[in-house]
Write a protein that holds these residues in place. Structure first.
Motif, PDB file in Angstrom:
ATOM      1  N   VAL A   1      39.304  34.170  53.033  1.00 34.93           N
ATOM      2  CA  VAL A   1      40.401  35.128  53.128  1.00 34.93           C
ATOM      3  C   VAL A   1      40.858  35.549  51.731  1.00 34.93           C
ATOM      4  O   VAL A   1      40.994  34.707  50.839  1.00 34.93           O
TER       5      VAL A   1
ATOM      6  N   ASN B   1      38.856  31.044  49.112  1.00 39.61           N
ATOM      7  CA  ASN B   1      39.940  31.990  49.362  1.00 39.61           C
ATOM      8  C   ASN B   1      40.480  32.528  48.037  1.00 39.61           C
ATOM      9  O   ASN B   1      40.398  31.851  47.007  1.00 39.61           O
ATOM     10  N   ARG B   2      41.002  33.741  48.110  1.00 36.73           N
ATOM     11  CA  ARG B   2      41.507  34.385  46.899  1.00 36.73           C
ATOM     12  C   ARG B   2      42.911  34.928  47.156  1.00 36.73           C
ATOM     13  O   ARG B   2      43.215  35.348  48.270  1.00 36.73           O
ATOM     14  N   GLU B   3      43.696  34.916  46.122  1.00 37.13           N
ATOM     15  CA  GLU B   3      45.052  35.447  46.283  1.00 37.13           C
ATOM     16  C   GLU B   3      45.460  36.144  45.009  1.00 37.13           C
ATOM     17  O   GLU B   3      45.284  35.625  43.910  1.00 37.13           O
ATOM     18  N   MET B   4      46.011  37.334  45.189  1.00 36.75           N
ATOM     19  CA  MET B   4      46.451  38.125  44.047  1.00 36.75           C
ATOM     20  C   MET B   4      47.576  37.389  43.322  1.00 36.75           C
ATOM     21  O   MET B   4      48.515  36.900  43.957  1.00 36.75           O
TER      22      MET B   4
ATOM     23  N   LEU C   1      41.805  27.305  41.120  1.00 29.99           N
ATOM     24  CA  LEU C   1      41.631  27.770  39.753  1.00 29.99           C
ATOM     25  C   LEU C   1      42.170  29.183  39.629  1.00 29.99           C
ATOM     26  O   LEU C   1      42.384  29.887  40.627  1.00 29.99           O
ATOM     27  N   GLU C   2      42.385  29.583  38.409  1.00 25.56           N
ATOM     28  CA  GLU C   2      42.790  30.962  38.162  1.00 25.56           C
ATOM     29  C   GLU C   2      41.601  31.725  37.608  1.00 25.56           C
ATOM     30  O   GLU C   2      40.958  31.296  36.655  1.00 25.56           O
ATOM     31  N   TRP C   3      41.316  32.851  38.255  1.00 28.24           N
ATOM     32  CA  TRP C   3      40.194  33.710  37.857  1.00 28.24           C
ATOM     33  C   TRP C   3      40.792  34.945  37.213  1.00 28.24           C
ATOM     34  O   TRP C   3      41.624  35.612  37.826  1.00 28.24           O
ATOM     35  N   GLU C   4      40.439  35.201  35.988  1.00 29.82           N
ATOM     36  CA  GLU C   4      41.021  36.340  35.293  1.00 29.82           C
ATOM     37  C   GLU C   4      39.921  37.236  34.765  1.00 29.82           C
ATOM     38  O   GLU C   4      39.129  36.848  33.916  1.00 29.82           O
ATOM     39  N   LYS C   5      39.883  38.445  35.304  1.00 25.97           N
ATOM     40  CA  LYS C   5      38.848  39.401  34.909  1.00 25.97           C
ATOM     41  C   LYS C   5      39.446  40.393  33.933  1.00 25.97           C
ATOM     42  O   LYS C   5      40.388  41.113  34.270  1.00 25.97           O
TER      43      LYS C   5
ATOM     44  N   PHE D   1      44.023  37.304  49.942  1.00 21.37           N
ATOM     45  CA  PHE D   1      45.416  37.607  50.236  1.00 21.37           C
ATOM     46  C   PHE D   1      46.017  38.614  49.257  1.00 21.37           C
ATOM     47  O   PHE D   1      45.868  38.478  48.039  1.00 21.37           O
ATOM     48  N   ASN D   2      46.694  39.597  49.850  1.00 22.54           N
ATOM     49  CA  ASN D   2      47.614  40.459  49.107  1.00 22.54           C
ATOM     50  C   ASN D   2      46.972  41.203  47.948  1.00 22.54           C
ATOM     51  O   ASN D   2      47.597  41.387  46.908  1.00 22.54           O
TER      52      ASN D   2
ATOM     53  N   PHE E   1      38.915  26.608  46.764  1.00 21.02           N
ATOM     54  CA  PHE E   1      37.652  26.314  47.445  1.00 21.02           C
ATOM     55  C   PHE E   1      37.849  25.172  48.415  1.00 21.02           C
ATOM     56  O   PHE E   1      38.342  24.103  48.038  1.00 21.02           O
TER      57      PHE E   1
ATOM     58  N   LEU F   1      43.402  36.349  39.906  1.00 18.31           N
ATOM     59  CA  LEU F   1      43.385  35.834  41.273  1.00 18.31           C
ATOM     60  C   LEU F   1      43.506  34.325  41.231  1.00 18.31           C
ATOM     61  O   LEU F   1      42.901  33.668  40.379  1.00 18.31           O
ATOM     62  N   LYS F   2      44.243  33.787  42.165  1.00 19.89           N
ATOM     63  CA  LYS F   2      44.193  32.345  42.389  1.00 19.89           C
ATOM     64  C   LYS F   2      43.087  32.125  43.416  1.00 19.89           C
ATOM     65  O   LYS F   2      43.069  32.767  44.471  1.00 19.89           O
ATOM     66  N   LYS F   3      42.143  31.258  43.078  1.00 14.78           N
ATOM     67  CA  LYS F   3      41.062  30.981  44.038  1.00 14.78           C
ATOM     68  C   LYS F   3      41.150  29.525  44.473  1.00 14.78           C
ATOM     69  O   LYS F   3      41.422  28.639  43.664  1.00 14.78           O
TER      70      LYS F   3
ATOM     71  N   PHE G   1      36.187  33.389  35.789  1.00 19.59           N
ATOM     72  CA  PHE G   1      35.482  34.641  35.549  1.00 19.59           C
ATOM     73  C   PHE G   1      34.350  34.454  34.553  1.00 19.59           C
ATOM     74  O   PHE G   1      34.531  33.888  33.484  1.00 19.59           O
TER      75      PHE G   1
ATOM     76  N   ILE H   1      42.820  41.452  35.764  1.00 23.23           N
ATOM     77  CA  ILE H   1      43.138  41.139  37.159  1.00 23.23           C
ATOM     78  C   ILE H   1      43.127  39.633  37.285  1.00 23.23           C
ATOM     79  O   ILE H   1      42.196  38.977  36.820  1.00 23.23           O
TER      80      ILE H   1
ATOM     81  N   PRO I   1      36.246  23.075  41.417  1.00 25.34           N
ATOM     82  CA  PRO I   1      37.705  22.892  41.354  1.00 25.34           C
ATOM     83  C   PRO I   1      38.327  23.328  42.675  1.00 25.34           C
ATOM     84  O   PRO I   1      37.934  24.344  43.247  1.00 25.34           O
TER      85      PRO I   1
END
Lengths: 551, 551
Positions: free
Chosen positions: B499, A546-549, A171-175, B501-502, A188, A184-186, B22, A182, A168
């Motif tokens: 990367v 890439n990952r973003e909070m 995607l949204e990664w939710e731990k 982010f935040n 690729f 993260l928007k990831k 996840f 937590i 994808p």
């Protein structure tokens, strides 16, 4: 938009790539393209001769070169091509790269499939150009440089399309973390490795070039094509079609540049070593291929020389087998990378459904079949084609002096249509298994060695050793015994050589079909790449995540 | 049969690999494994000390070695391990190879997943062994060498399972030829490349080793594990579990051999150069990694040194950011390959939701957060762990002399549980962007550099240049501006650096999650491989397609 226009074609090709059953998008019969296409193609080919090739959409030429000579007429084609400074080629590719890298995979696949459709309009021009640069017969020229090359290109597009859309994009990664989590928007991204150079060969200037070209383009990399100076026209026509479609659709035609050179000023090494070049596809000699593979910091795909074997153990119908093999060794005079060279036959002869046949009788019948084929005016010249290179011609003429027993000397064969065509019957030599100095090398061109072995176990041992040491792209084997079949498969596969068993009729070991047969395994010295497995595609880009909070 | 016992696990892992949301098969919380597991693990770990490790199912040892010292107690572990002749290791692997290559993918995947289940029984033994060889805290030791390593191994099994079953094993290919057709039976075999060697490191002896081990095994290749002489026990426990399961299920335990050595007689080069070794996985220094990559005829996967950057542009909540970063640089004292080293901060300071903060204030608050963390007896020692290597300890103690302005000197930190533990607070130096001789190298261990830049454009330029020249595995960036975010993404991705982010709260740039984050991109000098993309798997075997005439 082109992103969707060819979706059915791309989906069907992706499916075919996975299923590997028979599939072809471009029919291989010339007649499928209309009754008049052939005649028109001859005409438009002739209009290209004796003038500069101005159809390329590249600027900044530094001069003009051209030294093609028809192996059929011995006349120069008289076409000249623009030359470019290597630094300019690389910097123009670099300038075109960013927008292409940011073009969606769907749009890239659509535009590239459209380029194939445009190339299709020139199949007959390309066929004639191929014939008069490579010496291939018209039919092989048409099929190899036309539909078969386009199918291989589509295969590369489809493999890339599949791999690039494998994950994808976002995607949204939710731990889970106890009562909270937590998030993260990831994203690729498949980052293209950088500018590619495809170095072509003189015998298959289109078929061996397009897979690397399209593999680079689909994965977002610009490409520079360095054709063999003696076989520029076929690929020049294809490149001009590609550039036209790119431009028509708002893309920079410098994404796909032609880089012609001349034999007194070759630029392949300068291009390959340029720091701006990251990807190299190469077809040709082992010496240059090994050099390219050794270059640091480059991702390299090679198809080099190999020595292909035929293993004769036992057969049902010896005549059908001999006919098949006689055609196989005559087809384009052994100038295919898939052509068989070494025939391993047990000294005790072989069993057939009609009884035992001695070694000498097998050899005699093979000799007779080859002689009958090449001397048949309706079949011979069309099968043999012409010898692309003068050196090959002279070397093949002297092949009888290599050693062993001369079964058939490679004498000139008359071509009624082209009196000056460079055509030789295959030289057939019988050698002992001790004559490894003779059979342990590629003898490019119409030269066949019959190696007398102790038995099939000995045959397998020698064929395996050859593939391991010198590389092999194909292997033909004939056996009616299931255990022997399994043993040959195991042993040859263990040195990464595919085996074709018991071929007779209208299918030859030389043929590798797009969407089904991997071409070159990459596992032995005959090359490090394979059309078109995933490696051929995924080494051209890098997945970066890439990952973003998410607050 | 094991071919089906774990099918749900394998299917779920294949799905997770594709979706990249996840997923975890092995819970990372120690408590998930029962209340008593921890105490039992300490006990069984202690029973391993001061005696020969005889749990391996390998024969023919030539001697015993062992030189592990706990970074917490400075005491020798006293465990000794059998040594083996390199030729014997390679030949035993070769003997085990044939049957394994002919074992179905389903059975291989089942057996290998079973080995992970067996390793799970030893998670707490492995955790204690990891703690007392690497200096990681107990929690990191448990997670990294236990569930996280097992998840990475399962990821490799799943990727292999998917790739190896990508094409039909057998199919009928039928090419229409007018009124008739040609029919071939085609079979596709994934031929293993040959014996692999996995060379481990001293800081992550299990996590960095298992992916290569399982990638080799799932693709049909035997594997020899050469651990770091100072961190053998954790992986020895895992290997003994693997060997036991292999043997229990009728497979040769020599498919997975341990090859311990001692620092005065290292065998990594002899193994890597052995002609019988075809695949090499390596984690460690760039110098040795570059050597391994240069070996001809080998397929090599490396993770080497890199320099990771933090880019500070603008933030919402500076405290949350500073807390996150203070933890990130303290975690295992900068001994993670993903740890940030260079902090690029504009000389003009940064904008926050609460207003502008000057450069000096940002630095001061970062200093304060690190000091508060490391001096908190409940948090500090557990975050910092201990320094694995004495040399790192001495180098970090002298780091204040590297140059620039000392913000924090790396002084010893007390660990209440282990009085002799090698623990240092991070050294923080402020340097100018002109001090590239200081920040343009990996300073392994607890050393952080704050680089004062002109502005964020300058920051990006320097961080990109670092990644391109010296490699990077991670990059953390903080910006509230979408255009800046896109620019950082583009520029850092163009040098194949992911990367994050935040990040704030309980997620740190150091973390790479199995089934979602590719670890190392393979695109810059920090390594040529990536856990666990397709390349990490498909370069370990070769597709070979055989054809047979159907009469």
């Amino acid at each position: 938009m082109l992103a969707t226009k060819h979706q059915n074609t791309i989906d069907a090709a992706v499916k075919a790539n996975h299923e590997r059953t028979f599939y072809s998008h471009y029919p291989e019969h010339p007649k499928a393209y209309g009754e008049e296409a052939h005649a028109k193609g001859v005409q438009s080919y002739q209009q290209l001769l004796n003038k500069p090739f101005k159809q390329l959409l590249q600027t900044g030429e530094t001069g003009w070169v051209g030294e093609e000579v028809s192996p059929y007429t011995q006349e120069v084609l008289g076409v000249t091509y623009p030359t470019f400074a290597v630094d300019d080629l690389v910097s123009r590719a670099g300038e075109a790269a960013h927008a292409w890298a940011h073009t969606s995979v769907q749009e890239r696949a659509g535009v590239l499939t459209e380029t194939l459709e445009r190339i299709k309009d020139y199949f007959f021009d390309i066929a004639n150009a191929t014939m008069h640069t490579t010496g291939q017969s018209f039919m092989m020229s048409f099929q190899a440089s036309g539909p078969h090359a386009n199918d291989r290109a589509l295969e590369a597009i489809a493999t890339g399309y599949h791999e690039l859309l494998r994950y994808p994009a976002e995607l949204e990664w939710e731990k889970p973390m106890g009562k909270t989590s937590i998030r993260l928007k990831k994203t690729f991204r498949a980052i293209p490795k950088g500018t590619g150079v495809v170095i072509g060969c003189s015998t298959f200037p289109v078929w061996n070039t397009l897979p690397g070209v399209y593999a680079n383009l689909i994965t977002g990399n610009p490409v520079i094509i360095k054709p063999h100076p003696r076989a520029i026209l076929p690929i020049a026509i294809a490149v001009s079609a590609i550039q036209q479609v790119l431009q028509d659709n708002g893309h920079d035609p410098h994404l796909c540049q032609l880089a012609p050179d001349s034999s007194d000023h070759l630029i392949a090494k300068t291009l390959a070593e340029h720091t701006g070049v990251k990807l190299i596809d190469y077809t040709g000699s082992s010496a240059f291929g090994n050099y390219v593979e050794s270059l640091p910091g480059k991702t390299v795909f090679t198809e080099k020389a190999g020595v292909n074997s035929v293993l004769l153990d036992s057969v049902n119908d010896l005549d059908a087998v001999i006919q098949n093999l006689a055609f196989s060794v005559s087809l384009y005079s052994g100038q295919m990378c898939t052509a068989p060279q070494n025939f391993f036959i047990p000294e005790t002869g072989i069993n057939t459904a009609a009884g035992h046949v001695s070694f000498n009788d097998v050899v005699q019948r093979f000799h007779d079949a080859v002689v009958a084929l090449v001397n048949n005016p309706k079949m011979g010249p069309g099968t043999l084609g012409a010898l692309q290179n003068e050196n090959t011609y002279h070397r093949a003429q002297e092949a009888a002096q290599l050693g062993g027993k001369v079964i058939l000397a490679g004498t000139p064969v008359n071509n009624e249509e082209f009196a000056k065509a460079r055509v030789l019957a295959p030289t057939i030599l019988e050698v002992s298994s001790a004559d490894s100095s003779i059979y342990e090398k590629e003898l490019f061109g119409p030269i066949v060695l019959i190696v007398k072995t102790k038995d099939t176990t000995h045959t397998i041992q020698l064929a395996k050793q050859m593939a391991q040491k010198h590389g092999a792209i194909t292997c033909a084997a004939y056996t009616t015994d299931p255990a022997t079949k399994e043993k040959i498969t195991d042993e040859m596969n263990s040195v990464f050589t595919p085996v074709s068993f018991n071929l007779t009729g209208f299918i030859w070991v030389n043929q590798h079909a797009a969407f089904s047969d991997f071409h070159v395994s990459g596992g032995n010295p005959a090359g490090n790449a394979s059309f078109t497995n995933q490696e051929f595609i995924i080494k051209r880009f890098v997945w970066v995540g890439n990952r973003e909070m998410i607050a």
